[in-house]
Scaffold this active site. Structure first.
Site, PDB file in Angstrom:
ATOM      1  N   LYS A 272       0.845  -1.178   0.000  1.00  0.00           N
ATOM      2  CA  LYS A 272       0.000   0.000   0.000  1.00  0.00           C
ATOM      3  C   LYS A 272       0.887   1.237   0.000  1.00  0.00           C
ATOM      4  CE  LYS A 272      -3.818  -2.357   0.333  1.00  0.00           C
ATOM      5  NZ  LYS A 272      -4.872  -2.334  -0.705  1.00  0.00           N
TER       6      LYS A 272
ATOM      7  N   ASP B 276      -0.112  -0.067  -4.527  1.00  0.00           N
ATOM      8  CA  ASP B 276      -1.561   0.159  -4.533  1.00  0.00           C
ATOM      9  C   ASP B 276      -1.864   1.460  -3.796  1.00  0.00           C
ATOM     10  OD1 ASP B 276      -4.300   0.108  -4.302  1.00  0.00           O
ATOM     11  OD2 ASP B 276      -4.409  -1.872  -3.371  1.00  0.00           O
TER      12      ASP B 276
ATOM     13  N   GLU C 172      -1.730   0.337  -8.700  1.00  0.00           N
ATOM     14  CA  GLU C 172      -3.147  -0.028  -8.608  1.00  0.00           C
ATOM     15  C   GLU C 172      -3.964   1.138  -8.081  1.00  0.00           C
ATOM     16  OE1 GLU C 172      -3.683  -3.826  -6.758  1.00  0.00           O
ATOM     17  OE2 GLU C 172      -5.638  -3.301  -5.920  1.00  0.00           O
TER      18      GLU C 172
ATOM     19  N   GLU D  49     -11.355  -2.994  -8.343  1.00  0.00           N
ATOM     20  CA  GLU D  49     -12.088  -3.433  -7.150  1.00  0.00           C
ATOM     21  C   GLU D  49     -13.236  -2.504  -6.803  1.00  0.00           C
ATOM     22  OE1 GLU D  49      -8.559  -2.734  -4.439  1.00  0.00           O
ATOM     23  OE2 GLU D  49     -10.185  -2.331  -3.033  1.00  0.00           O
TER      24      GLU D  49
ATOM     25  N   ASP E  23     -13.881  -7.918  -8.939  1.00  0.00           N
ATOM     26  CA  ASP E  23     -14.204  -8.187  -7.544  1.00  0.00           C
ATOM     27  C   ASP E  23     -15.505  -8.981  -7.544  1.00  0.00           C
ATOM     28  OD1 ASP E  23     -13.799  -6.832  -4.468  1.00  0.00           O
ATOM     29  OD2 ASP E  23     -15.808  -7.500  -4.980  1.00  0.00           O
TER      30      ASP E  23
ATOM     31  N   HIS F 142      -9.196  -8.683  -7.497  1.00  0.00           N
ATOM     32  CA  HIS F 142      -9.099  -8.171  -6.146  1.00  0.00           C
ATOM     33  C   HIS F 142      -9.689  -9.196  -5.193  1.00  0.00           C
ATOM     34  CE1 HIS F 142     -11.132  -5.924  -2.739  1.00  0.00           C
ATOM     35  NE2 HIS F 142      -9.876  -5.585  -2.573  1.00  0.00           N
TER      36      HIS F 142
END
Lengths: 445, 445
Positions: B223, B251, B277, B304, B327, B354
């Site tokens: 992240k 991400d 992402e 997602e 997703d 995701h």
């Protein structure tokens, strides 16, 4: 001396009107809407009696879900200081859209975003009442710097920066006193959809279309998209009733895929439609761009179901629309609509708001009037939709004179519904719905 | 002989896990999620004990709104014939998305659309259980014509027609027996996000990243997006821990505007991120296209939070993504994900789902495995996200071996949660939440 007044009330109501009985509001996607409002009232302990009213508009089932989403915002609002909130409604807007857990349910779209819009609009209603001004004038009188501070620029800075917005607003101030005088004298131009609902007979369509022209409207709109042969006949009927000098828009309410939208619009071109509205999914930026390229000179309009400023931004970037149709109660309230009006001004695209439903005319007129007085500075090729339903339930209903909206004079956002209407149409226990349920029980099976 | 069995049960649950306590799942937009499920169980009177389980994933507040939206679908499902529903889940899908009054609240986005997804997925769970197959195999064994009948092509025919979909599915069947054998023996490749949550210390990040490689993962994810200096340090730490031969994705969870996304991604390029992402809003097709053009060779991935097939279609049409991230519980369930898998196949873009959250790994593995066996026919550059949380609450939890998902063997969609977990974590009256509320009351103010 008492403590600073706070927001102490947050009351919600599931209000539904039985419009499906008359086919008012019927179109190719929505055959039997019961126009409804998920309604919120903010109260304070200021002792001045001023409340803030706001609502999301729905068409029946699911209005309870919308109320639940508004209820989920309660803890963000209760206890806030009234003076701070009214001085900076953007505080509330940012707090609501910034709830990271609720954000997951969107982000910034659908039920949760409409809930934000309802609450934010209630805050603006409260702010304008306390300021003693109709909302359009509160906005038009505001400093450009303050207006810019009310906009969330997240995800739109590639199309509009705060500096660019400030420049637009500063330029928009020039001549505003004169335009305000014009607005107060002549109002803001409207068009009417009342003749064109899909469920109406040809006779009713022709009669209402003729009456609209007699009443001073220079544009009407017809619902299309269910059956091409019917649409050709209805467009011919309407065009004959209004003559060549009046604009006639057609509205497909998202009924078509891209290819179908192009073919169908071309088939109606002989009746000179001014715009084709919602030719396809409101999510389809590239689809709208393809339709627009193929159906010119018929214009493409959309927006009533466009979820937020990010999709509006792309519609403008992609050259996908000729006309942007804001809705007062679909996006995140006044703050996000300021962003969208600024984007439209930046790209030079006229805004012709969606209205009708429950109270949408009452709300959105304020935004267009602000835009005219202090942003775009013009009403050229701009009209606000007008539909003649349900205004009687509002305390400060719209006034239409000779096909134009008269500028509201009462303080606030014209959002407040009459208490007796709220009581009567609250679902399922209000007087109207309780009586209907009792009658259904008594009827033979 | 008794009447044909019907759907007789529609039970919903507001289930919340207190994940915020450990900062599991923390990222730049979601600092303190409580992973939650708005859960629905369909019962029947067939007497075979088979139920259908489905859910929407949320991160805490608002899970009650999500449950209310599922409840609004009850009347569409109760009373349907089990054999008809299981033979054609598309019937239910069309009935739910076609409710014109509920459609107004989207359309096909946000809370109401996730509710449709939960119910539709529950129907597929029921259908697969009654067929005695895991869902991936039910789909992989199905006739191409039937699969095409399960897809709603509305608004996507400009990118994919039913005939094109049929051709893709027919071609995808070639060699499926061999691929099924490969899948059963080797599983489907995974990558792990477990090391990279934003709330973790550098030491924990390095340790977990090293463990991931030792466990056989060939890709991890970090992240990013809160603080650039931190991100540079964390990327350096992670890259050092995993070496050069392992892919490292980053991400941003929608944290950036377009310009910021480009600058930030370039600043991390020295650590060779495989993909970036959610660099910006999931609604911003044109923004993703701009980012992709500017940050290559770093790939752009998103999905997602992409609301439906219409936005996925545009991401592909605009060349806005290198990798599509479906997703299982965001869009309208299996039927819409079939449409999205077909669109991805049509454009030749790999799908890397995701997962994580509550039960998303359990669900989405079935879709990728179907895609491998009977549609795209490859796992090249395809990985399913894996996060090691909350699997213990599921009756048929995912099994990861050497960095790969083992193919589920049990009938159904792996969607069912353990009854004791449902009871314990139901909000607010389940044992866990009730005890926590009691403890809070007892604590000194």
């Amino acid at each position: 001396m008492s403590a600073a007044p706070r927001i102490t009330g947050f009351d919600t109501y599931d209000i539904r009107f039985p419009t499906s009985g008359e086919l008012d509001g019927s179109d190719a996607m929505n055959p039997d809407p019961d126009y409804s409002a998920a309604y919120v009232v903010l109260g304070t302990d200021a002792g001045d009696g001023a409340e803030g009213h706001g609502f999301a508009f729905t068409i029946g089932r699911g209005n309870d879900v919308q109320v639940a989403a508004i209820e989920a915002l309660r803890h963000h609002v209760l206890g806030l200081r009234v003076d701070e909130v009214c001085a900076d409604p953007g505080l509330v807007s940012r707090s609501l859209t910034g709830d990271s857990q609720l954000r997951w349910l969107g982000p910034e779209k659908g039920v949760t975003h409409m809930a934000v819009g309802a609450v934010v609009n209630a805050v603006w209603d409260l702010a304008a009442r306390r300021a003693g001004k109709p909302l359009w004038k509160l906005l038009a009188d505001a400093d450009p710097e303050w207006l810019v501070s009310q906009v969330d620029f997240r995800y739109i800075t590639d199309a509009l920066t705060p500096d660019e917005a400030l420049a637009l607003l500063r330029a928009g101030r020039e001549g505003r006193r004169e335009r305000e005088a014009v607005l107060l004298e002549h109002g803001y131009p409207a068009y009417t959809t009342s003749p064109g609902w899909l469920g109406y007979s040809d006779e009713k369509l022709a009669r209402l279309a003729g009456e609209a022209v007699a009443d001073g409207f220079t544009q009407i709109k017809l619902k299309v998209g269910a059956d091409l042969a019917d649409d050709i006949r209805r467009c011919r009927t309407a065009r004959a009733a209004i003559g060549d000098g009046v604009r006639m828009a057609v509205d497909a309410n998202q009924r078509w895929d891209v290819g179908e939208a192009i073919a169908w619009t071309r088939a109606l071109a002989e009746f000179d439609p001014y715009w084709v509205e919602e030719p396809t999914s409101p999510d389809d930026v590239l689809g709208h761009a393809a339709v627009r390229a193929a159906v010119a000179p018929v214009k493409v309009a959309t927006g009533e179901h466009v979820q937020n400023r990010i999709v509006f931004k792309q519609l403008l970037q992609a050259g996908a629309v000729d006309i942007l149709q804001i809705d007062a109660a679909r996006v995140g309230g006044v703050n996000e609509n300021l962003a969208i009006l600024l984007l439209a001004a930046r790209f030079g695209v006229p805004v012709c708001p969606h209205a009708g439903g429950v109270g949408l005319c009452e709300l959105v007129q304020h935004l267009s009037m602000f835009d005219y007085v202090a942003l775009s500075g013009t009403t050229r090729d701009r009209v606000i939709e007008y539909v003649g339903h349900l205004h009687e339930h509002f305390l400060d209903p719209v006034v239409i004179r000779r096909g134009r909206y008269a500028a509201p004079a009462a303080p606030g956002f014209s959002a407040a519904m009459a208490p007796e209407s709220i009581a009567r149409y609250t679902f399922p226990h209000g007087e109207y719905w309780a009586a209907r349920a009792a009658a259904a029980e008594e009827a033979p099976a």
